[in-house]
Design an enzyme around this catalytic site. Structure first.
Site, PDB file in Angstrom:
ATOM      1  N   ARG A  52       0.842  -1.199   0.000  1.00 56.68           N
ATOM      2  CA  ARG A  52       0.000   0.000   0.000  1.00 56.68           C
ATOM      3  C   ARG A  52       0.873   1.243   0.000  1.00 56.68           C
ATOM      4  NH1 ARG A  52      -1.085   2.271   4.501  1.00 56.68           N
ATOM      5  NH2 ARG A  52      -1.481   0.372   5.692  1.00 56.68           N
ATOM      6  N   TYR A 105     -17.008  16.940 -15.409  1.00 54.35           N
ATOM      7  CA  TYR A 105     -17.387  15.527 -15.515  1.00 54.35           C
ATOM      8  C   TYR A 105     -18.394  15.184 -14.408  1.00 54.35           C
ATOM      9  CZ  TYR A 105     -16.913  10.534 -14.557  1.00 54.35           C
ATOM     10  OH  TYR A 105     -17.167   9.219 -14.280  1.00 54.35           O
ATOM     11  N   ASP A 178      -7.459  18.941 -14.516  1.00 53.47           N
ATOM     12  CA  ASP A 178      -7.769  17.599 -14.989  1.00 53.47           C
ATOM     13  C   ASP A 178      -7.340  17.525 -16.455  1.00 53.47           C
ATOM     14  OD1 ASP A 178      -8.931  15.270 -16.008  1.00 53.47           O
ATOM     15  OD2 ASP A 178     -10.683  15.418 -14.711  1.00 53.47           O
ATOM     16  N   LYS A 203      -8.397   6.259 -19.175  1.00 54.39           N
ATOM     17  CA  LYS A 203      -8.696   6.801 -20.491  1.00 54.39           C
ATOM     18  C   LYS A 203      -7.480   6.710 -21.419  1.00 54.39           C
ATOM     19  CE  LYS A 203     -12.725   7.879 -18.599  1.00 54.39           C
ATOM     20  NZ  LYS A 203     -12.520   7.803 -17.153  1.00 54.39           N
TER      21      LYS A 203
END
Length: 383
Positions: A52, A105, A178, A203
């Site tokens: 982690r 978004y 973004d 994406k």
């Protein structure tokens, strides 16, 4: 590798990805481990103690992303939304204020409106292409972050990153960009004054619709350390296989983005001349209000094209359901072409809000197929 002297394509293939010292493997291995043998009590080998906190495959991706964005620190997450949530909860506190795009978004809007607002974080939607409106919103109350998408999702408004960086910093706010739609190949916001870049690596970075991931890249190492602490404390990290898939995608990002842009430019021009199309939203069109800014800060104009149907919502839905090569699906940025109705799909969470999108809007994620086949598909769908 001396990254300062290498081009984008070279960095995408080599940054953070030296041959494995144990085996000589030229491709970064998938380190599928949760924990690591230590050389002594409290003496982890090369800093690795628990995945982690740090994993070699994820570390390779994080170094590569930082190099591509010309940043000081990269961080990889389980999704784009995990990256956004970690950023908000690390850099903001209850009572703070954030300015966001007025066509953000839908998932980003949901995070602000349904999760962060009850926690105590206020937000103001603003048209990010209007610098004066952004300045006024920043001055209306002390603001922690100016959050920008450029181009925006799904209306493809273009924000002037350099000017907004000045406006944000004058107001004592950090500028978060973004960069998912553009990708690091087409646009590098940190070089224009942004403080943090956000990506949904699902994406264009991944590029093959086979992985979900997110990333943050910071211009400043100290800010990067703060976010790395939040990443570890909250734990929404990218797994090693997902990190490996995004690394693989980044290697071909440059050539893919060139083809995405080639195809999108042809499709935008075709739609602009079609009698059933009321408006085409694509920064590459000279009539787009953000065309000049996009030409200044982007290498090319990207693979996303939105358009509005003259026949209204029913016509938009019909087109979405008639295509064959353009698959009716959410998401974007993969090698295959996708079509969607944002109002009822990706942006449904914004319905009834100031961020509601027009119901006659269709969004295309233009893939890398043969352009004539894509044009034929749209022609038959438009009837």
């Amino acid at each position: 590798m001396n990254e300062q002297h290498h081009g984008f394509e070279t960095l995408a293939i080599h940054a953070g990805q030296e041959a494995d010292p144990a085996t000589g493997a030229v491709i970064t291995p998938i380190f599928a481990t949760s924990t690591y043998r230590q050389d002594g009590v409290g003496k982890p080998r090369q800093g690795y103690e628990y995945s982690r906190t740090q994993n070699p495959t994820r570390a390779a991706l994080e170094e590569c992303l930082a190099a591509l964005e010309h940043g000081a620190r990269g961080l990889a997450f389980a999704s784009g939304m995990a990256a956004e949530d970690t950023l908000l909860r690390t850099l903001c506190k209850p009572g703070d204020h954030v300015v966001i795009p007025d066509d953000a978004y839908g998932g980003t809007y949901r995070l602000f409106a349904k999760v962060a607002e009850p926690w105590g974080l206020a937000h103001t939607p603003v048209h990010v292409a209007d610098v004066d409106a952004v300045r006024a919103a920043l001055r209306s109350r002390p603001t922690a972050l100016l959050w920008v998408e450029t181009p925006t999702n799904p209306l493809l408004a273009v924000a002037d990153i350099a000017r907004l960086a000045e406006v944000a910093h004058e107001a004592g706010a950090l500028l978060v960009v973004d960069n998912t739609f553009a990708s690091p190949y087409l646009q590098q916001p940190l070089t224009l004054g942004a403080d943090v870049v956000v990506h949904s690596t699902t994406k264009y970075a991944g590029g093959h619709s086979d992985v979900v991931g997110g990333a943050l890249v910071t211009a400043d190492a100290t800010l990067g350390e703060r976010l790395a602490y939040g990443q570890n404390a909250m734990g929404a990290v990218a797994g090693p296989f997902d990190a490996w898939l995004v690394l693989r995608g980044l290697k071909t990002l440059a050539v893919r983005m060139e083809r995405h842009s080639d195809n999108a430019e042809r499709i935008a021009a075709y739609l602009a001349g079609h009698p059933k199309v009321g408006q085409v939203l694509y920064p590459g069109l000279p009539e787009h209000p953000g065309h000049e800014v996009a030409a200044k800060q982007m290498r090319r104009f990207g693979g996303i094209v939105s358009f509005r149907l003259a026949g209204g919502a029913a016509a938009a839905i019909e087109v979405c359901e008639r295509t064959t090569l353009f698959t009716l699906a959410e998401s974007l940025g993969g090698i295959e072409s996708l079509i969607e109705h944002p109002g009822q799909m990706t942006h449904a969470s914004a319905a009834g809000s100031p961020l509601e999108v027009p119901d006659d809007l269709v969004r295309l994620s233009v893939g890398i197929e043969t352009i004539d086949d894509l044009l034929d598909d749209l022609a038959q769908a438009l009837g």
